[in-house]
Design a protein around this motif. Structure first.
Motif, PDB file in Angstrom:
ATOM      1  N   THR A  28       0.819  -1.223   0.000  1.00 43.43           N
ATOM      2  CA  THR A  28       0.000   0.000   0.000  1.00 43.43           C
ATOM      3  C   THR A  28       0.847   1.265   0.000  1.00 43.43           C
ATOM      4  OG1 THR A  28      -0.119  -0.158   2.426  1.00 43.43           O
ATOM      5  CG2 THR A  28      -1.951  -1.103   1.146  1.00 43.43           C
ATOM      6  N   GLU A  29       2.166   1.120  -0.038  1.00 40.29           N
ATOM      7  CA  GLU A  29       3.048   2.290  -0.060  1.00 40.29           C
ATOM      8  C   GLU A  29       2.822   3.128  -1.322  1.00 40.29           C
ATOM      9  OE1 GLU A  29       5.500   3.489   1.935  1.00 40.29           O
ATOM     10  OE2 GLU A  29       5.771   1.891   3.415  1.00 40.29           O
ATOM     11  N   ASN A  30       3.045   4.421  -1.192  1.00 45.36           N
ATOM     12  CA  ASN A  30       2.983   5.331  -2.341  1.00 45.36           C
ATOM     13  C   ASN A  30       4.412   5.737  -2.696  1.00 45.36           C
ATOM     14  OD1 ASN A  30       2.242   7.138  -4.327  1.00 45.36           O
ATOM     15  ND2 ASN A  30       1.691   8.763  -2.897  1.00 45.36           N
TER      16      ASN A  30
ATOM     17  N   LYS B 167       1.647   1.056  -9.696  1.00 44.49           N
ATOM     18  CA  LYS B 167       2.516   2.174 -10.054  1.00 44.49           C
ATOM     19  C   LYS B 167       2.722   2.254 -11.561  1.00 44.49           C
ATOM     20  CE  LYS B 167       5.747   5.379  -9.182  1.00 44.49           C
ATOM     21  NZ  LYS B 167       5.448   6.679  -8.564  1.00 44.49           N
TER      22      LYS B 167
END
Length: 268
Positions: free
Chosen positions: A163-165, A204
């Motif tokens: 869930t990292e951006n 991404k």
């Protein structure tokens, strides 16, 4: 970021270094110093001292150091035979801070690559980043925060949260993980989805279609299963899974380097 720094170093290098000669007083067991921290480096077999070298920046596992990496059959054994310069940073306390974006280890790794470029003629278009276990998660963190100039991420049995951006990204991602891993648990998705370990990069890159490539093996004792996403808006993603636990599969790093370098894949 890395590319801009390396370009500046090349422009300001001494005439000898700019012509491709190298000048390094540290390699193998002898660590190279970067401020109050250090890393290890290993040249490939038969290097002529002038040819520009692809680089594999590899983050060691927990409780290890770069001295292990530059002697490791499944890491150094792969780079030595493929004309790749192996770079192995040393983590503080023999570990890495990869949990959040607020980590000094990303800046340290950037500085390591800057220092390597002062010592060796490197191929700036072929900088690969890898790591195993905690080091695999650190490789993901580095690619997430400083990956725009990285050719490929080669992750082994360690990730960050899906869930990292990520503000940056490498041009390609390849990851391998054991379904039976209970150290850095295999990150199953909803309803047991085995493609979830690369969900971050699929989103991404805006990848759409998972293409099963079937089973394959480098050595007879281990069979891997490959899924690939090549219809992405940018980059591509490759995921290899196997039924085993927490380890670097025999020949996996070398196989990926062969494919990335346009060589016929071989073992070792």
């Amino acid at each position: 970021m890395i590319c801009r720094l390396l370009c500046l170093l090349l422009l300001t290098a001494s005439p000898t270094l700019a012509m491709g000669a190298w000048n390094s007083d540290c390699h193998g067991d002898t660590a190279c110093q970067v401020g109050d921290r250090s890393y290890h480096v290993l040249e490939p077999d038969g290097w002529d001292g002038e040819t520009h070298l692809p680089v594999l920046l590899h983050f060691h596992g927990w409780a290890r150091q770069g001295t292990v990496v530059v002697k490791h059959e499944r890491i150094a054994g792969a780079t030595k035979l493929r004309g790749v310069l192996l770079v192995a940073p040393n983590g503080l306390g023999k570990s890495w801070d990869f949990w959040t974006s607020d980590t000094s280890d990303v800046l340290f790794a950037d500085r390591v690559l800057e220092d390597v470029a002062k010592r060796y003629p490197i191929d700036r278009d072929r900088i690969y980043v890898s790591g195993y276990s905690f080091g695999g998660a650190m490789a993901w963190r580095f690619a997430c925060e400083s990956g725009d100039d990285i050719a490929a991420l080669l992750g082994v049995a360690g990730t960050i949260r899906q869930t990292e951006n990520c503000p940056e990204a490498p041009r390609e991602v390849r990851h391998v993980h054991g379904l039976g891993d209970t150290v850095m648990d295999f990150p199953f998705g909803a309803e047991g989805d085995t493609t979830y370990p690369v969900a971050l990069w699929r989103e991404k890159y805006d990848c759409q279609t998972a293409i099963p490539r079937g089973e394959w093996s480098v050595v007879p004792i281990l069979t891997l299963s490959r899924v690939e996403w090549s219809d992405c808006a940018q980059g591509q993603v490759v995921l290899d899974t196997h039924p085993g636990g927490h380890f670097i599969p025999h020949g996996w790093i070398g196989w990926q380097l062969d494919e990335l370098l346009g060589r016929t894949p071989a073992y070792p």
